[in-house]
Scaffold this active site. Structure first.
Site, PDB file in Angstrom:
ATOM      1  N   GLU A 110       0.853  -1.178   0.000  1.00  0.00           N
ATOM      2  CA  GLU A 110       0.000   0.000   0.000  1.00  0.00           C
ATOM      3  C   GLU A 110       0.900   1.242   0.000  1.00  0.00           C
ATOM      4  O   GLU A 110       1.161   1.800  -1.027  1.00  0.00           O
ATOM      5  CB  GLU A 110      -0.945  -0.035   1.210  1.00  0.00           C
ATOM      6  CG  GLU A 110      -2.118   0.898   1.019  1.00  0.00           C
ATOM      7  CD  GLU A 110      -3.356   0.477   1.807  1.00  0.00           C
ATOM      8  OE1 GLU A 110      -3.361  -0.569   2.447  1.00  0.00           O
ATOM      9  OE2 GLU A 110      -4.333   1.244   1.767  1.00  0.00           O
ATOM     10  N   GLU A 115      -1.968   0.329  13.403  1.00  0.00           N
ATOM     11  CA  GLU A 115      -3.167   0.667  12.627  1.00  0.00           C
ATOM     12  C   GLU A 115      -4.435   0.443  13.446  1.00  0.00           C
ATOM     13  O   GLU A 115      -5.386   1.213  13.365  1.00  0.00           O
ATOM     14  CB  GLU A 115      -3.202  -0.215  11.372  1.00  0.00           C
ATOM     15  CG  GLU A 115      -4.369   0.050  10.449  1.00  0.00           C
ATOM     16  CD  GLU A 115      -4.196  -0.635   9.101  1.00  0.00           C
ATOM     17  OE1 GLU A 115      -3.505  -1.672   9.045  1.00  0.00           O
ATOM     18  OE2 GLU A 115      -4.745  -0.121   8.111  1.00  0.00           O
TER      19      GLU A 115
END
Ligand code: BGC
Length: 925
Positions: free
Chosen positions: A501, A778
C-alpha cells in the site's frame, strides 16, 4: 581645559550611544523554511528571520529587506528590491515585491530590524538562493533511457517489472570549470554520478508526485566534480513509484512505461564559454548491471557478478552498450523544481541483537520498528545467494509475521561474485521492519550482531519539537508517535510503510498533520503534498478530492473525513506557521471540496449522500471482520459533520484572506448544515438517535460546533455516559480519536482525559505499548501477547493516525500551544495531574525562536519554567487558586499583573523572555 574635555566626552558618549546597534537578525530563510538553497522552486518567495534572544530585544518595530543580484551590491545598491523601512512587527513570510526573477537567477538578500525602542539592528549576514529551471522551455534535454518494457519480465501479480538501467554520457571540457549545475529528474528513481563520484546522498529521487501533472526536478552544484578534459555523467535508474507496481500500471503513467531520465548539465568555463550536456540519443545504456531488479514493494536483487568496474568513470569504454531511446518533453506535464527536501539516510540503528540462529539462517532484532534499508556485512561464498527478509514483529515461535505485508515481497537478494565478506545496502527500495532474517551466508561462519545495521530514512526535515514527562509509558508513546511520523514521511505522507500500500491516504494525513507540525519542520513537506492534492483534484470537475494522493488508484468517489484534508491541513499549517501563502494556494481547492459535498446533496437539504470510510477501525464494531472496519457511526452523519466543518473552515480562511462575501456565504452554509445535522441525527434531548450509541457521533457534533448551545450541553452528558459505559476506554476510530482530547478539554474534563490516556487495557494508547509496540499501530488491537495478531491481513504495525494524541500532549500536558497564527501569541497552560505525572515539558522551534514550557511538582510547590521567543507574547496560565503565593523570577506577582482568574487558575501576560514561576501545588483531592 577640563571643561572642554568634559564636553568632548559628553558628545562622544551621545554619538556612541545613538550608534550602538543591536544584534543582527538571524536564521534567515525563504518561503517554507529554505536556507541558501540552489534549484529553488519559487520566483515569488517570502522572507523570514528571527530576532536574537536578548534582554534588549522584546519585539520588532520595523524591518527593511534588501535583495540584489550580486553580493557586492549589498547593502548600498540593492538592485532587485529595497523594501524600505516598513513599520511592522512581521518577521515571517514577508512577500518579495521586487523585479521579476527568472530561472537560474542567483539572488542575495539581507534584512535588518528596529526593536521596540526603535533602535536599528546591524544588517544580517547575506543569504542567497538560486532558482532552478522554472519552465519546461528551460530544458533542452530529452527523456532518455532503454526500452525495458519489451523484456516483459513479470513480477508479483503478473505486473511488469523493468530491469534497472545504467546510462552514461562522456564529454570533454576545454578549460577549467567556473561553475556547473546539474538539473536532473526521472520517470522512475535515479542515482547520479559525475566522474565516478556521487553527486548527492539523496534517496529515491525525484520522489513521488502525480506524474501526469508534475515531475519534480533536482538541482546539484557540480562545480567541484568536473575537470578539464574527459568527463562522464552516469546514472542508475529504476522503476520507483512511476513505473513500479505501486502505481498499479496506472494508465496515467503510460502503462508501466520504461523509466527514463532527464538530465541537463550546464557548465560555465573559465574561458567564458558555456557548455551544456543533455540527455539525448547520444547516451549509451545497459541493463546488464548488478541491480537486477528493484521494486518499492518487493525489494531489490543485486548480483555482484554483473558489477561493471569503473562504469561511471570517464575512462570506461561503453561502445558495446546499447543506444538509448528518447522522448520529447510533454507540454502538459510540468517540470518543476522540488519544493521540499528529499529523502535521506537519517539514523543508523546499530544496537542489534540476534534472536535465533538456525541452519544457515539467522534472525536479527533492531529493537525499533523502522523504515529504510539494511546495511549488511556478511561472509559469503562465491555464487551463493544471500536472502534478506524483513518483518515488523515475530510470531510466538520467533518466526516471521509477514501476513500483514500482504502481497509485498519485501525481500532483498545479494548474489556473491567471490568468497569473502560482502557489504550491501539496497538502493531502489525501502522496507518497514524491526526484524531481519539472513539466509544463504557462508555456512562456516557464526552469525554476529555486527552483520546487520538499520539505516532509517525519511524526508530530510528537521526536528522541531520535544516532549518528555515523568512517566515512562507516556514517553514511549511520544517515541512511538515520532517514529510513526518519520517512518511514514517518505517523500509523501503515507498510511503505512511496509505492505503493498504505502499510499498517501488523505484521511490519515489530515488526522496527523497537527501532531506532525509540533514534532518536525514539515511545513514544506505538507505544502508540496497539498500541491499534488490540488493537481489530482483538478481531474474532477465536481471538486472531488481522491482519497489517496498521488491518486494511482484513480479514485472514483471522495470520502468524507478524507477529502477534507484539502481544507483542514492548509488551516493547520497556517495556524502553526503563520504563512498565509498556503491559504492563498489552497483556497479554491478548499471551496471546490465543499462544492463536492454540495453536489452530493440530493433529496434532503444539506445532507449529502456519498462514500465514506467513516470512523475507520473503531474498536468493538458491531459488524464482524472486514465489515466492521467502518465502525458504527453512520456515514451519513459523518458526511454532514465534515461538510459543515469544512464549510466553517472555508469561511474562516475567507475571513483571513479578506474575502468577506465568501466568509459570510460559507458561514451561512455551515450553520444550515449544522442545523440539518442536529435535526436529522439527534433528538430534542441531544441524544444520538441510533440505537447503537457511539462516542464519535457526539464528538463530531460537539467539536465541529454543530449543536445549538442547549443541545450541546445535553450531548456532552451523553458523551460522558458513553465513555463511562466503555469503562473509560476509547471507543473511537480514525476520525473520532484526534478530537476526543479537544472535546474533553473544552468541557473541563481534563482529569477524565488523563484517565483515558493512561488506561492500560484495550482499547487504549498504552495497550499497544504493553504489547511491545515501538510505533503506532493501525488498530487498537493489532496484536496482543495473549491472542497474537489481529486475524485481518490489513494490520499495519506502523500507521500514524492514532498518534494524533501527540498534539494534546504538547498543548495540555506540557502546556505549549499557539494562540495566534505562527505562535505570534503563545499559550502556556499546563494542566498537571499528580495522579499520573510529577513533571512534563515541551519545546517547539516556532517561527520566532524556541518556546518552551516545563513543569514539575516538588513537595508542595509547582514550578513552571517558560521560554517565550522575541517578537511574541504569551498568556501563562498558572494552576493555583491563590495568587498570594505565586512568584515570577523570584518576585511575588502583583494583582494588576493578573489578567484573568478562575477558581483553579490565574492568567498573566508576559513578553519575550525566560520565566521561572513558582506557586503552591494544590492537590485536587
Ligand atoms: C489505509 C488507511 C486508510 C483506509 C481507508 C487503509 O487501507 O491503510 O489508513 O485510511 O484504508 O479505508
Amino acid at each position: 581645559m577640563k571643561f572642554k574635555y568634559f564636553i568632548l566626552t559628553f558628545f562622544i558618549a551621545i554619538i556612541s550611544c545613538t550608534q550602538v546597534n543591536i544584534q543582527q537578525p538571524k536564521e534567515l530563510s525563504i518561503s517554507e523554511g529554505f536556507k541558501n538553497s540552489i534549484g529553488f522552486y519559487n520566483a515569488k518567495p517570502t522572507f523570514s528571520w528571527k530576532l536574537p534572544v536578548s534582554e534588549q530585544i522584546k519585539s520588532q518595530f520595523a524591518y527593511q529587506i534588501l535583495v540584489a543580484s550580486s553580493k557586492e551590491l549589498l547593502p548600498d545598491n540593492a538592485d532587485l528590491w529595497n523594501s524600505k523601512k516598513q513599520k511592522s512587527t512581521q518577521s515571517t513570510f514577508v512577500k518579495y515585491q521586487g523585479k521579476a526573477l527568472k530561472s537560474r537567477q542567483k539572488v542575495y538578500w539581507q534584512v535588518r530590524y528596529w526593536n521596540q525602542d526603535e533602535k536599528a539592528s546591524d544588517w544580517s549576514e547575506t543569504n542567497s538562493f538560486e532558482l532552478g529551471l522554472l519552465n519546461n522551455s528551460d530544458w533542452q534535454a530529452q527523456w532518455t533511457g532503454l526500452d525495458t518494457a519489451k523484456d516483459s519480465i513479470k513480477g508479483v501479480r503478473k505486473f511488469l517489472m523493468h530491469r534497472p538501467q545504467y546510462l552514461r554520457k562522456g564529454f570533454e571540457l576545454a578549460s577549467d570549470v567556473v561553475s556547473a549545475r546539474l538539473y536532473i529528474t526521472a520517470k522512475g528513481v535515479f542515482d547520479v554520478h559525475l566522474n565516478g563520484k556521487d553527486v548527492s546522498d539523496d534517496v529515491m529521487t525525484p520522489g513521488w508526485t502525480p506524474y501526469n501533472h508534475r515531475i519534480e526536478t533536482l538541482t546539484y552544484d557540480a562545480t567541484e566534480l568536473l575537470q578539464v578534459g574527459k568527463n562522464v555523467v552516469a546514472v542508475e535508474l529504476a522503476s520507483g513509484w512511476h513505473s513500479g507496481r505501486i502505481s498499479r500500471g496506472s494508465a496515467l503513467y503510460e502503462n508501466f512505461a520504461s523509466p527514463k531520465i532527464l538530465c541537463q548539465l550546464e557548465v560555465v568555463l573559465k574561458d567564458g564559454s558555456k557548455q551544456t550536456i543533455v540527455s539525448d540519443e547520444s547516451w549509451r545504456g545497459t541493463t546488464n548491471g548488478p541491480i537486477r531488479l528493484a521494486s518499492v514493494y518487493d525489494g531489490e536483487v543485486y548480483d555482484a557478478n554483473f558489477e561493471i568496474p569503473n562504469w561511471n568513470t570517464a575512462a570506461f569504454d561503453d561502445s558495446n552498450w546499447k543506444s538509448v531511446e528518447v522522448e520529447a518533453i510533454a507540454k502538459n506535464v510540468k517540470l518543476a523544481p522540488k519544493r521540499h527536501l528529499t529523502v535521506k539516510n537519517q539514523t543508523v540503528l546499530k544496537d542489534v541483537e540476534i534472536v535465533s540462529v538456525k541452519e544457515n539462517s539467522a534472525i536479527f532484532n533492531l529493537k525499533q520498528n523502522m523504515v529504510g534499508v539494511p546495511k549488511v556485512k556478511v561472509p559469503m561464498k562465491k555464487g551463493d545467494t544471500l536472502k534478506i527478509r524483513f518483518s515488523e514483529m515475530l510470531l510466538k515461535d520467533n518466526t516471521f509475521y509477514t501476513k500483514n505485508y500482504r502481497s509485498a515481497k519485501s525481500t532483498d537478494y545479494y548474489i556473491a561474485a567471490k568468497d569473502g565478506v560482502i557489504e550491501y545496502t539496497p538502493k531502489f527500495t525501502f522496507h518497514g521492519f524491526q526484524f531481519l532474517e539472513l539466509s544463504g551466508y557462508d555456512k562456516n561462519a557464526k552469525p554476529d550482531a555486527s552483520w546487520v545495521q538499520g539505516i532509517a530514512q525519511h524526508s530530510n526535515f528537521e526536528k522541531k519539537g520535544t516532549f518528555t514527562s515523568s512517566h515512562n509509558k507516556l514517553n514511549q508513546l511520544q517515541s512511538n508517535i515520532i517514529w510513526g511520523l518519520r517512518d511514514n514521511f517518505f517523500d509523501i505522507p503515507t498510511d503505512c510503510p511496509q505492505r503493498d500500500e504505502r499510499l498517501g491516504w488523505t484521511g490519515d494525513a489530515q488526522v496527523i498533520a497537527p501532531t506532525s507540525l509540533f514534532n518536525y519542520d514539515v511545513h514544506a513537506f505538507w505544502t508540496a503534498w497539498l500541491q499534488s492534492l490540488r493537481e489530482n483534484q483538478s481531474e474532477h470537475k465536481d471538486g472531488m478530492v481522491p482519497f489517496i494522493v498521488p491518486d494511482v488508484l484513480q479514485t472514483k468517489s471522495g470520502s468524507s473525513g478524507w477529502g477534507d484534508a484539502a481544507v483542514i491541513i492548509p488551516w493547520d499549517i497556517y495556524n502553526t506557521t503563520g504563512d498565509i501563502t498556503v491559504l492563498e494556494e489552497s483556497y479554491e481547492s478548499a471551496k471546490k471540496w465543499v462544492g463536492y459535498y454540495q453536489s452530493k446533496v440530493k433529496k434532503q437539504p444539506y445532507l449529502p449522500k456519498m462514500h465514506s470510510f467513516a470512523d475507520w477501525l473503531q474498536p468493538y464494531p458491531s459488524k464482524p471482520g472486514k465489515l466492521g472496519n467502518r465502525g458504527d457511526t453512520p456515514k451519513d452523519l459523518i458526511h454532514a459533520a465534515f461538510f459543515a466543518h469544512s464549510a466553517h473552515l472555508v469561511s474562516k480562511i475567507a475571513n483571513t484572506l479578506g474575502k468577506t462575501d465568501d466568509a459570510k456565504k460559507y458561514k451561512d452554509l455551515y450553520k444550515a448544515v449544522a442545523n440539518a445535522f442536529e435535526n436529522e441525527f439527534f433528538d430534542e434531548n441531544g441524544k444520538f438517535k441510533q440505537e447503537r450509541q457511539t462516542q464519535t457521533s457526539y464528538l463530531l457534533g460537539i467539536y465541529f460546533d454543530l449543536f445549538k448551545p442547549e443541545t450541546k450541553l445535553k450531548a456532552q452528558k451523553y458523551l460522558l455516559e458513553e465513555i463511562k459505559n466503555a469503562d473509560y476506554h476509547l471507543g473511537t476510530g480514525f476520525l473520532g480519536t484526534p478530537i476526543l482530547p479537544k472535546v474533553l478539554d473544552d468541557m473541563g474534563e481534563i482529569d477524565l482525559m488523563y484517565k483515558i490516556l493512561f488506561k492500560e487495557t484495550y482499547p487504549s494508547w498504552f495497550y499497544s505499548i504493553n504489547q511491545g509496540a515501538t510505533t503506532m499501530w493501525e488498530r487498537w488491537n493489532s496484536f496482543s501477547k495473549a491472542d497474537g495478531y489481529n486475524p485481518q491481513p490489513m494490520n499495519s504495525l506502523n500507521h500514524y493516525a492514532y498518534g494524533a494524541i501527540g498534539q494534546w500532549m504538547y498543548e495540555r500536558i506540557a502546556g505549549l500551544s499557539s494562540l495566534a497564527p505562527g505562535y505570534q501569541k503563545i499559550r502556556i497552560a499546563p494542566i498537571p495531574n499528580a495522579e499520573f505525572l510529577t513533571s512534563a515539558s515541551a519545546s517547539v522551534k516556532t517561527p520566532y525562536g524556541k518556546a518552551s514550557s516545563s513543569w514539575k511538582i516538588e513537595n508542595d510547590s509547582f514550578k513552571l519554567d517558560v521560554i517565550i521567543p522575541p517578537n511574541t507574547t504569551a498568556l501563562v496560565s498558572i494552576p493555583t487558586t491563590n495568587s498570594n503565593d505565586v512568584e515570577v523570577n523570584g518576585v511575588k506577582i502583583s494583582k494588576n499583573q493578573i489578567i484573568d482568574q478562575k477558581e483553579d487558575k490565574l492568567v498573566i501576560e508576559v513578553s519575550a523572555g525566560t520565566y521561572n514561576i513558582n506557586s503552591k501545588f494544590e492537590s485536587k483531592k
